[in-house]
Design a protein around this motif. Sequence first.
Motif, PDB file in Angstrom:
ATOM      1  N   ARG A   1      24.706   8.756   6.016  1.00  0.00           N
ATOM      2  CA  ARG A   1      24.784  10.431   6.462  1.00  0.00           C
ATOM      3  C   ARG A   1      23.626  10.675   7.324  1.00  0.00           C
ATOM      4  NH1 ARG A   1      24.974  12.356   0.071  1.00  0.00           N
ATOM      5  NH2 ARG A   1      26.896  11.529  -0.382  1.00  0.00           N
ATOM      6  N   GLU A   2      22.520   9.784   7.391  1.00  0.00           N
ATOM      7  CA  GLU A   2      21.239  10.170   8.174  1.00  0.00           C
ATOM      8  C   GLU A   2      20.754   8.737   8.697  1.00  0.00           C
ATOM      9  OE1 GLU A   2      19.166  12.484   5.993  1.00  0.00           O
ATOM     10  OE2 GLU A   2      18.135  11.236   4.771  1.00  0.00           O
ATOM     11  N   LEU A   3      20.114   8.968   9.707  1.00  0.00           N
ATOM     12  CA  LEU A   3      18.959   7.738   9.911  1.00  0.00           C
ATOM     13  C   LEU A   3      17.366   8.093   9.679  1.00  0.00           C
ATOM     14  CD1 LEU A   3      20.433   6.527  13.493  1.00  0.00           C
ATOM     15  CD2 LEU A   3      21.009   5.545  11.378  1.00  0.00           C
ATOM     16  N   GLY A   4      16.849   7.391   9.074  1.00  0.00           N
ATOM     17  CA  GLY A   4      15.357   7.650   8.739  1.00  0.00           C
ATOM     18  C   GLY A   4      14.436   6.732   9.600  1.00  0.00           C
TER      19      GLY A   4
ATOM     20  N   LEU B   1       8.306  10.127   7.216  1.00  0.00           N
ATOM     21  CA  LEU B   1       9.841   9.603   7.454  1.00  0.00           C
ATOM     22  C   LEU B   1      10.177  10.923   8.064  1.00  0.00           C
ATOM     23  CD1 LEU B   1      12.560   8.206   6.529  1.00  0.00           C
ATOM     24  CD2 LEU B   1      12.364   9.660   4.452  1.00  0.00           C
ATOM     25  N   SER B   2      11.109  10.510   9.456  1.00  0.00           N
ATOM     26  CA  SER B   2      11.803  11.156  10.001  1.00  0.00           C
ATOM     27  C   SER B   2      13.225  11.197   9.820  1.00  0.00           C
ATOM     28  CB  SER B   2      11.368  11.292  11.613  1.00  0.00           C
ATOM     29  OG  SER B   2       9.877  11.627  11.793  1.00  0.00           O
ATOM     30  N   ARG B   3      14.004  12.176   9.659  1.00  0.00           N
ATOM     31  CA  ARG B   3      15.381  12.053   9.500  1.00  0.00           C
ATOM     32  C   ARG B   3      16.136  12.728  10.520  1.00  0.00           C
ATOM     33  NH1 ARG B   3      15.866  11.746   3.580  1.00  0.00           N
ATOM     34  NH2 ARG B   3      13.895  12.145   2.646  1.00  0.00           N
ATOM     35  N   VAL B   4      17.221  12.116  10.814  1.00  0.00           N
ATOM     36  CA  VAL B   4      18.380  12.466  11.773  1.00  0.00           C
ATOM     37  C   VAL B   4      19.518  12.301  11.134  1.00  0.00           C
ATOM     38  CG1 VAL B   4      19.274  12.323  14.402  1.00  0.00           C
ATOM     39  CG2 VAL B   4      17.029  11.806  13.741  1.00  0.00           C
TER      40      VAL B   4
ATOM     41  N   PRO C   1       0.787  -1.106  -0.020  1.00  0.00           N
ATOM     42  CA  PRO C   1      -0.067   0.016  -0.018  1.00  0.00           C
ATOM     43  C   PRO C   1       0.722   1.329   0.045  1.00  0.00           C
ATOM     44  CG  PRO C   1       0.217  -0.956   2.368  1.00  0.00           C
ATOM     45  CD  PRO C   1       0.910  -1.909   1.198  1.00  0.00           C
ATOM     46  N   TRP C   2       2.021   1.398   0.164  1.00  0.00           N
ATOM     47  CA  TRP C   2       2.874   2.351   0.447  1.00  0.00           C
ATOM     48  C   TRP C   2       4.453   2.196  -0.305  1.00  0.00           C
ATOM     49  CZ3 TRP C   2       7.316   1.463   2.762  1.00  0.00           C
ATOM     50  CH2 TRP C   2       7.238   0.073   3.831  1.00  0.00           C
ATOM     51  N   VAL C   3       4.870   3.611  -0.533  1.00  0.00           N
ATOM     52  CA  VAL C   3       6.307   3.799  -1.010  1.00  0.00           C
ATOM     53  C   VAL C   3       6.912   4.770  -0.266  1.00  0.00           C
ATOM     54  CG1 VAL C   3       7.959   4.078  -3.008  1.00  0.00           C
ATOM     55  CG2 VAL C   3       5.478   2.461  -3.120  1.00  0.00           C
ATOM     56  N   VAL C   4       8.078   4.512   0.222  1.00  0.00           N
ATOM     57  CA  VAL C   4       8.739   5.954   0.880  1.00  0.00           C
ATOM     58  C   VAL C   4       9.792   6.268   0.007  1.00  0.00           C
ATOM     59  CG1 VAL C   4       9.831   6.577   2.876  1.00  0.00           C
ATOM     60  CG2 VAL C   4       7.858   5.043   3.285  1.00  0.00           C
ATOM     61  N   ARG C   5       9.776   7.558  -0.755  1.00  0.00           N
ATOM     62  CA  ARG C   5      10.619   7.962  -1.557  1.00  0.00           C
ATOM     63  C   ARG C   5      11.722   8.628  -0.898  1.00  0.00           C
ATOM     64  NH1 ARG C   5       9.054   6.355  -6.431  1.00  0.00           N
ATOM     65  NH2 ARG C   5       7.006   5.797  -6.588  1.00  0.00           N
ATOM     66  N   ASP C   6      12.818   8.700  -1.504  1.00  0.00           N
ATOM     67  CA  ASP C   6      14.201   9.804  -1.176  1.00  0.00           C
ATOM     68  C   ASP C   6      14.558   9.528   0.118  1.00  0.00           C
ATOM     69  OD1 ASP C   6      14.131  10.657  -4.005  1.00  0.00           O
ATOM     70  OD2 ASP C   6      12.512  11.992  -3.428  1.00  0.00           O
ATOM     71  N   VAL C   7      15.012   8.457   0.469  1.00  0.00           N
ATOM     72  CA  VAL C   7      15.686   8.146   1.924  1.00  0.00           C
ATOM     73  C   VAL C   7      17.279   8.493   1.690  1.00  0.00           C
ATOM     74  CG1 VAL C   7      14.062   6.361   2.668  1.00  0.00           C
ATOM     75  CG2 VAL C   7      15.973   5.692   1.345  1.00  0.00           C
ATOM     76  N   ASP C   8      18.016   8.103   2.623  1.00  0.00           N
ATOM     77  CA  ASP C   8      19.528   8.605   2.403  1.00  0.00           C
ATOM     78  C   ASP C   8      20.043   7.841   1.137  1.00  0.00           C
ATOM     79  OD1 ASP C   8      21.931   9.388   2.881  1.00  0.00           O
ATOM     80  OD2 ASP C   8      22.252   7.995   4.476  1.00  0.00           O
ATOM     81  N   PRO C   9      20.542   8.660   0.155  1.00  0.00           N
ATOM     82  CA  PRO C   9      21.206   7.996  -0.895  1.00  0.00           C
ATOM     83  C   PRO C   9      22.295   7.106  -0.381  1.00  0.00           C
ATOM     84  CG  PRO C   9      20.981  10.234  -1.224  1.00  0.00           C
ATOM     85  CD  PRO C   9      20.725  10.340   0.254  1.00  0.00           C
ATOM     86  N   THR C  10      22.666   7.223   0.526  1.00  0.00           N
ATOM     87  CA  THR C  10      23.677   6.079   1.080  1.00  0.00           C
ATOM     88  C   THR C  10      23.217   5.165   1.879  1.00  0.00           C
ATOM     89  OG1 THR C  10      24.204   7.449   2.933  1.00  0.00           O
ATOM     90  CG2 THR C  10      25.790   7.838   0.959  1.00  0.00           C
ATOM     91  N   ALA C  11      21.909   4.883   1.910  1.00  0.00           N
ATOM     92  CA  ALA C  11      21.127   3.922   3.017  1.00  0.00           C
ATOM     93  C   ALA C  11      21.522   2.408   2.556  1.00  0.00           C
ATOM     94  CB  ALA C  11      19.781   4.204   2.794  1.00  0.00           C
ATOM     95  N   ARG C  12      22.036   1.686   3.454  1.00  0.00           N
ATOM     96  CA  ARG C  12      22.304   0.326   3.245  1.00  0.00           C
ATOM     97  C   ARG C  12      21.405  -0.638   3.863  1.00  0.00           C
ATOM     98  NH1 ARG C  12      23.125  -4.058   2.569  1.00  0.00           N
ATOM     99  NH2 ARG C  12      25.030  -5.230   2.152  1.00  0.00           N
TER     100      ARG C  12
END
Length: 967
Positions: A227-230, A242-245, A200-211
Amino acid sequence: MVLHHHRYVATAKAATAVTHCGVVGRRLVVAKGTTLEAYRRAAADDGLELVVASRVCGRIAALLVFRSEEDEGSTERAVVVTEQRRACVMSSELETLSSTDLSEFPGGPRTLEAGKIVAAVDRNVFACHVYDGLLKCVGLGPDGSFRGGKPSCARLTELRVIDLCFSRSRTLLCALHDDGGGRRHVSSYEVGSNETRPGPWVVRDVDPTARFVVAPGDNLLLVIGERELGLVDLSANPQPRLSRVAIAANVAPLAARAVLDDARRWVVGDEAGNLYCAMIVAPRKPRLQVLGKSARPSCLAYLGDARVFVGSAFVDSKVATLGPEGITAEKVVIPNLGPILDACVVQPSASRRGAIIAACHGGLRVLREGVQIEPRVWVPAASAPRGLWEIGNNGVILVTYAIPTSALFSTANDELERVPVCPEGLRTDERTVFCGAMKKDWVVQVTPNGVASFSFSNKGSSWWACRATLAACDASRLIVALCDKTLRVLEVPTLTTVIATRHGIEPSCLAARRGAIAWADWSTYSAVYHLRGDLTNSPTTTTTTTRYRSSSSSSSTRDDDDDDDDDAVTSIAFLRDNVLVVGSLSGVHAVDVDGGEVLLSIPLGRAPARVWALKDDEVLCAGDRAVIVSSTNNTAAAALACAAVHLEKEPPDFLWAWCCAVPLGDGRLAISGRDRVALCSASSRGMRASPAIPGGGDDQPRCVCHSAAAGVLAVGTAADLNHATKGGVSSFLSDVEPYDRVSSFDLDDFEEPLCCRVMDNNSDSDSVSSSKKTTDVEGFLASLRVPRRRPRSRVVFGTSVQSPGEFEPSAGRVLVFSVSRDMATLEEAIEARGAVYDACPVGPYIAAAVNHAVVLYDHKGRQISCFEGFVVALGLASPAPNRLFVGDLMRSVALLQVEVESSPRILEVARDYAANWISAIAALTDDDSSVLCAEASHNLVALRKNEDSRSLRLHLGQDRLRPSGRF
């Protein structure tokens, strides 16, 4: 030399790189190549001990742990996926419960790449992204096994899936993927029993370096990047929030993750070896805490009690203990020998031990094949020890000294303690010739004045006066050699004579085993005497004389009747009932007493070899160095094996030629040096690696070579693992432990070393030679007039200079050093038009592999010839002064001829037309008839030149080559 004389071995060491791990039940399961191993916590310390190991058909590509709901409770299982597209469910005992096939229609890849397999599992479904958007899903039963039927297939729109996880609230598969444009997103999929459809959902544009994407709680997803935690809140309507730190720490590319005990904290590791803890510190607020630096991880697993297993395919695997501020302690639990970028062999000599010096990812390491003997405790001796004997089953040893005294030591609790009270009958004020334990707790002691028998349980003692020179015993009989050149077999404890034989010889050594006696004579070389039969009845015994010919004295030009070059036997021991191990002046020989055939010959230096029987099928042999000769079959001669012995933390004054040894059982051994006695533990045979050499520096070693003439190790190091941005270093170390640094030279910016080779095939210019013969007096006077110069050697480094943005290195250098034991001097710095991948001497010239060509340089650094026509010339091997094998990146191997008569030029003589991607090359013979190659598919390839054509053909004759495996 005929090529089939070479014996190829696929591998002599099992894989040591840990690629995957997980905690199943209370055991740690690790994957090493094609092997699964289960460990448990050691009771003595914080280490691990192996419980069970199992081989898997195929290299392991993924290992996941899940919890199944059985009738009697919750049970943890492991899912293992191999590159051959097979998956199985295993228990903590490594027993296969069920398996399935993940094969796809024809046209797909035959094997899966371990780095591209992404899988996730919960208690109901196992999902595996195979490649290019192909998702395989298999249902799991209540007991954790795969349900019947073929796995369901689904085609995802996302082709580059990075990580998968299941949400904790429902069977919803969350996929972290890359869209190919540098943007990363998290998509959801609903996984059913027969089909998989978009969620039902898609979360777009998380951290480009997310692993990684993990589920720390109900309706929560945590996306971990550099670079960040989401933090994704799935309960928000209509779309997840989506919350970013941002991350303040300098995080390298992430490599591994593991969940901690409460599932709200995750430990992650990056490629630099740093560990972090990703956690939820408050409702909807993530945080990343720096734990400290450890090994570069390939996988992580939480063991409980604040202990994290850091499995590594690059360095040794460790167990890190965590505290409030981070890592408080570390312990190496699984040593790792690879990956090895380059290696060289250091041959043993009087001043150094033989070893393989390897340039590994963790630094320079010393590899030794054989048995490691580690002293637990050293005890100073009253004077020089001359003999060691075990005189009881309670671990008591008798030590005799150069002065006519003896002492008893107890080995209980792995300590050497002096026994103050000696048993009645033991003569400690006389020189002991032999001492041994017999049946029924009786002990015999032989001195030059007689034979004594006594017991630790105060059963009395006996004494027989005689002039004894040698003695030996088996479980029931004592054999004594007397000064009147007779052998007597005595009954213990009464010391009555059973057999008396007079052979008219003076034996140099004596051995006994199971009713058989063997001895050698001082006056008869290369011969042993063997007496066997019923030792209780003299007429039934038979004596045979076995003459053997050692390798040092088997010359076709010498007279067989001339004994001047024959071997004097100094010691002897039984390896089997019909095989004797003979220690002599030329080394150690395993001799078949029935036929006189020498089954095995091992030179041990200049010192006379001595032998001690450790077990029924093992003999310790020591000269200038030590080996263990063993037998695994009582009849087959081919079952003999030899393993080198290495003494860890060897004292500076320790010499094997002066030592004595006695086995104590349970893998323990007592040895003596010049002025001390040690209690040691012997490890199992195999390749062992020492920690990184301190003199190698903190940078990453890329290449290493050894100059025996100068006594140095040449090491080329890069500034970091991937690319030398600030320039590498050319270092020179002593080849004697502790490998002190001699000198070093800094390279230019963006310059890194690729190879280093020793150029010592020509005569040394510093050596003094003369064509005419001189007398001893003339040579002595010449040595007084001409000072002896230090031996020198020439070492060549090949480097590359690749500026940022270059697709291929456009520059490099050939650095020629003149090296001695205490200094190194740069003689020439030759500029090259590309990366210098390898170099070797060809006659008086230096041949260098520069990008797609082979270039020939003279001693002044001038280019005199060049041969192009390669994709990338990676390896060179020169079997003869005018021949050169070249290993190409894609075009297999070519044989070149260097003509040096008038105008030097390079011509192609032969070529292999197979599509082999060569990674290493070595010449097998002194001519151009054969070459051994390693290719990119992890196989060894032997090529032989066709005499009637200009081609190299694959040699698959008597010794068919096999894949060497992936480690």
